[in-house]
Design a protein around this motif. Structure first.
Motif, PDB file in Angstrom:
ATOM      1  N   ILE A  79      -7.192  59.980   5.082  1.00 46.43           N
ATOM      2  CA  ILE A  79      -5.689  59.352   5.038  1.00 46.43           C
ATOM      3  C   ILE A  79      -5.291  58.690   4.009  1.00 46.43           C
ATOM      4  O   ILE A  79      -5.756  57.876   3.463  1.00 46.43           O
ATOM      5  CB  ILE A  79      -5.628  58.455   6.421  1.00 46.43           C
ATOM      6  CG1 ILE A  79      -6.372  58.997   7.649  1.00 46.43           C
ATOM      7  CG2 ILE A  79      -4.461  58.131   6.690  1.00 46.43           C
ATOM      8  CD1 ILE A  79      -6.491  58.094   8.958  1.00 46.43           C
ATOM      9  N   TRP A 149      -4.945  63.902   5.796  1.00 45.71           N
ATOM     10  CA  TRP A 149      -3.626  63.767   6.361  1.00 45.71           C
ATOM     11  C   TRP A 149      -2.897  62.749   5.560  1.00 45.71           C
ATOM     12  O   TRP A 149      -3.436  61.845   4.664  1.00 45.71           O
ATOM     13  CB  TRP A 149      -3.966  62.774   7.686  1.00 45.71           C
ATOM     14  CG  TRP A 149      -4.789  63.585   8.701  1.00 45.71           C
ATOM     15  CD1 TRP A 149      -5.164  64.953   8.667  1.00 45.71           C
ATOM     16  CD2 TRP A 149      -5.359  62.972   9.931  1.00 45.71           C
ATOM     17  NE1 TRP A 149      -5.915  65.190   9.818  1.00 45.71           N
ATOM     18  CE2 TRP A 149      -6.057  63.995  10.575  1.00 45.71           C
ATOM     19  CE3 TRP A 149      -5.597  61.734  10.361  1.00 45.71           C
ATOM     20  CZ2 TRP A 149      -6.875  63.752  11.526  1.00 45.71           C
ATOM     21  CZ3 TRP A 149      -6.244  61.615  11.390  1.00 45.71           C
ATOM     22  CH2 TRP A 149      -6.919  62.523  12.144  1.00 45.71           C
ATOM     23  N   ILE A 186      -1.601  58.058  14.294  1.00 48.46           N
ATOM     24  CA  ILE A 186      -2.844  58.418  13.552  1.00 48.46           C
ATOM     25  C   ILE A 186      -4.051  58.368  14.584  1.00 48.46           C
ATOM     26  O   ILE A 186      -4.910  59.225  14.502  1.00 48.46           O
ATOM     27  CB  ILE A 186      -2.953  57.331  12.344  1.00 48.46           C
ATOM     28  CG1 ILE A 186      -1.886  57.913  11.393  1.00 48.46           C
ATOM     29  CG2 ILE A 186      -4.304  57.560  11.786  1.00 48.46           C
ATOM     30  CD1 ILE A 186      -1.786  56.943  10.164  1.00 48.46           C
TER      31      ILE A 186
END
Length: 324
Positions: A79, A149, A186
């Protein structure tokens, strides 16, 4: 050729631009304070979550074990936090480059580990008469591609331009209040979209505020939980004589506390990234303010000199006319 009128127009434009820059400086400074207070407020809550985890880990059966499976065989979730705002210098470029280099180092380590295990595929048994051999299966290189991501459209584009493939993109929060919605998205993706399991590695990449450099790119591993850290939590001295005990569903309680740990860690990473973004903008606006101030000094000096030259010329004309 410069005239007093053109110089006056430039001075007025520079004054207006300086007002905008100073307003943006004030907004950035106020935003930094908001995000820093949010991070500080999380400190006590994070301590509470740690103590709860420590209480659960008093039961040694709940302590995580070291992952016996090579990490190449488990999906890795990356992330990356960026920004979609302007006037932040190399903010996105710095974290994108750091992410790419970190993943490249990891891939090189995976290949080295795979080659080392492949070299040990034939192992002779103690019995020489049978001449039997035992086969050791080599480690496969990155069975699962990393799930990357991106938080922000611009950082998403930077990662793609660097040769990485992103699987999801989230909007950058615009305030402390909107961070909660980002973290909820998330966590929902972690739980449902990509079948994250107990052996999954989850890493955060974000810019953290730094006194010397303004901000520094860092990475933080969220999952799996580190066994040493969990053991340290279990061995911490409880602040009172009433030692806690988990009575009902121990596994469910541990799962709920891990959810809170993930929420706090993600929230803090997002807040620190946003604080770094505003610190970068504040530094850029400070430099712009200084440059505008220097430009105004030069323009005013030229304006005064040109205006004085005009006055002197008119005075000479008046004196010359009076002598005729």
């Amino acid at each position: 050729m410069e005239t007093t009128a053109s110089l006056k127009h430039k001075i007025d434009s520079a004054d207006g631009l300086q007002s905008v820059v100073r307003t943006m400086k004030a907004v950035a400074a106020a935003s930094i304070g908001d995000y820093e207070r949010a991070v500080a407020a999380l400190g006590d809550y994070y301590t509470t979550v740690e103590r709860g985890l420590g209480a659960c880990f008093h039961d040694r059966d709940l302590l995580p074990t070291q992952n016996p499976v090579p990490h190449q065989a488990n999906p890795t979730c990356i992330i990356v936090f960026g920004t979609d705002q302007g006037l932040v210098g190399q903010f996105n470029d710095v974290i994108a480059e750091f992410t790419v280099k970190s993943l490249a180092s990891r891939e090189a380590l995976d290949r080295s580990s795979s080659a080392s295990l492949s070299a040990q595929t034939r192992v002779p048994t103690p019995s020489a008469s049978t001449a039997a051999v035992a086969q050791t299966p080599p480690s496969s290189p990155l069975v699962h591609k990393p799930l990357i991501w991106a938080v922000g459209e611009r950082i998403n584009e930077r990662l793609i331009d660097s040769g990485l493939t992103t699987q999801a993109r989230f909007d950058v929060p615009s305030s402390v209040q909107s961070i909660t919605f980002l973290i909820a998205d998330i966590l929902f993706s972690i739980e449902t979209k990509h079948a994250i399991n107990a052996l999954t590695e989850v890493y955060l990449f974000f810019n953290r505020p730094s006194t010397g450099a303004g901000y520094l790119p860092i990475s933080q591993r969220l999952l799996p939980l580190d066994q040493t850290w969990c053991t340290q939590l279990a061995e911490q001295v409880w602040p009172s004589n009433n030692i806690p005990e988990v009575l009902a569903d121990k596994t469910g309680t541990l799962g709920a506390l891990i959810q809170e740990y993930l929420f706090v860690s993600l929230f803090r990473a997002s807040a620190e990234s946003l604080s770094s973004e505003n610190a970068s903008r504040l530094a850029a606006m400070h430099r712009a303010d200084k440059n505008i101030e220097e430009l105004l000094t030069t323009l005013n000096r030229n304006y005064q000199r040109l205006r004085q030259a005009g006055i002197d010329e008119e005075m000479f004309d008046v004196i010359a006319g009076s002598n005729i």
